[in-house]
Design a protein around this motif. Structure first.
Motif, PDB file in Angstrom:
ATOM      1  N   VAL A  29      39.150  10.103  37.168  1.00  0.00           N
ATOM      2  CA  VAL A  29      38.390  11.231  37.698  1.00  0.00           C
ATOM      3  C   VAL A  29      38.219  12.286  36.608  1.00  0.00           C
ATOM      4  O   VAL A  29      39.155  12.617  35.902  1.00  0.00           O
ATOM      5  N   ASP A  31      36.689  16.297  35.660  1.00  0.00           N
ATOM      6  CA  ASP A  31      36.327  17.563  36.273  1.00  0.00           C
ATOM      7  C   ASP A  31      34.817  17.665  36.397  1.00  0.00           C
ATOM      8  O   ASP A  31      34.074  17.185  35.542  1.00  0.00           O
ATOM      9  N   HIS A  34      31.184  16.479  40.888  1.00  0.00           N
ATOM     10  CA  HIS A  34      30.142  16.818  41.857  1.00  0.00           C
ATOM     11  C   HIS A  34      29.423  18.122  41.513  1.00  0.00           C
ATOM     12  O   HIS A  34      28.809  18.735  42.387  1.00  0.00           O
ATOM     13  N   ARG A  59      33.968  24.634  42.436  1.00  0.00           N
ATOM     14  CA  ARG A  59      34.027  23.210  42.082  1.00  0.00           C
ATOM     15  C   ARG A  59      34.735  22.407  43.172  1.00  0.00           C
ATOM     16  O   ARG A  59      34.279  21.325  43.562  1.00  0.00           O
ATOM     17  N   ARG A  62      32.545  21.827  46.206  1.00  0.00           N
ATOM     18  CA  ARG A  62      31.566  20.752  46.018  1.00  0.00           C
ATOM     19  C   ARG A  62      32.229  19.376  46.174  1.00  0.00           C
ATOM     20  O   ARG A  62      31.650  18.467  46.765  1.00  0.00           O
ATOM     21  N   ASP A  63      33.432  19.243  45.635  1.00  0.00           N
ATOM     22  CA  ASP A  63      34.142  17.970  45.775  1.00  0.00           C
ATOM     23  C   ASP A  63      34.391  17.636  47.244  1.00  0.00           C
ATOM     24  O   ASP A  63      34.183  16.501  47.683  1.00  0.00           O
ATOM     25  N   GLU A  84      29.690   8.958  43.821  1.00  0.00           N
ATOM     26  CA  GLU A  84      30.993   9.614  43.764  1.00  0.00           C
ATOM     27  C   GLU A  84      31.259  10.182  42.378  1.00  0.00           C
ATOM     28  O   GLU A  84      31.826  11.262  42.232  1.00  0.00           O
TER      29      GLU A  84
END
Length: 279
Positions: A29, A31, A34, A59, A62-63, A84
């Motif tokens: 993942v 940063d 999204h 942030r 949004r995730d 994703e």
């Protein structure tokens, strides 16, 4: 195009390296996965895109929002990993056109070993949404609160430039659009669950329907409690990216260096930028 294909192959290969229960391993993942949501909704609404960096809460919002706006039936499809990870970097048209029967159609087309298993699938999807909602509501409330303070703070910024005011206003609009998107998506999702439950009851009536109905009632209650932006009642329908309220009135733009002000008259101290943030 070649880059997208290579990236897709890499990410699809990474799926097999995910952790337990399909969770994405932390090392995979990045940063801002999204971050695309803000520019995407702004472009669809025809409003400027902010060049300002994101706060941690913006942030995170949004995730968490992506999990609530992505259709449930899309999560296990091959392209869901592209969305994703933000490679598609856009809002798919199918997400905007409300089709109340889409969830039910895929549910009925998917083979299950028993009728009860279909009810369990619907109940699990509803309960997952109920579980996701509080975290999103909490962070979205913080974003709204800071945007209100941001708007008030603009009046106290010395020599505010058009670009600074525009970027601040654009970020507030992006945040509002995403919150409004989630609110509409939640109402649509509840309607789709209800539609599916009704069809299951007439197709394969089993006692498990009662538990699904209870979960759906709880979900609808949570949606009402999660209403964060003002406006009329939200009814099931297509997603329209329009700011839910007018952008805040910006203070007059001061060009050049600020002029020294006269000493303030006796009385309470004049509000400052920091005092606005503490409101």
């Amino acid at each position: 195009m070649r880059f997208a294909v290579l990236a897709a192959a890499t990410l699809l290969g990474a799926c097999s390296a995910n952790g337990d229960f399909g969770r994405v391993k932390p090392g995979l993942v990045r940063d801002g996965v999204h971050d695309w949501m803000g520019p995407a909704v702004a472009a669809r609404a025809g409003v400027p895109i902010s060049a300002y960096p994101y706060t941690d809460d913006e942030r995170l919002m949004r995730d968490l929002a992506f999990q609530l706006v992505q259709p449930v039936y899309d999560r296990n499809r091959w392209y869901s990993i592209l969305e994703e990870y933000g490679i598609t970097r856009g809002v798919r048209q199918e997400w905007c056109v409300f089709n109340i029967a889409a969830y039910e159609q895929i549910l009925m087309q998917t083979p299950y070993r028993s009728a009860t298993a279909r009810y369990n699938r619907v109940n699990e999807d509803i309960r997952n949404d109920v579980t996701r909602l509080p975290a999103w509501v909490a962070v979205a409330r913080r974003v709204i609160d800071m945007d209100i303070k941001r708007g008030k703070s603009l009046a106290h910024v010395a020599a505010l430039t058009p670009g600074e005011a525009g970027n601040a206003g654009a970020r507030m609009a992006e945040n509002a659009l995403i919150i409004s998107w989630v609110q509409q998506a939640l109402v649509n999702r509840a309607a789709s669950y209800g539609f599916a439950l009704e069809r299951l009851v007439i197709a394969t009536p089993v006692p498990a329907a009662v538990e699904v109905e209870r979960s759906l009632t709880l979900f609808k209650t949570r949606i009402v409690e999660a209403r964060l932006l003002p406006g009329p009642d939200i009814l099931p329908g297509s997603i329209v990216f329009v700011p839910p309220y007018p952008p805040p009135v910006l203070p007059p733009i001061v060009k050049g260096a600020p002029v020294a002000a006269a000493p303030p008259p006796p009385g309470p101290p004049a509000p400052t930028l920091l005092s606005a943030l503490r409101l």
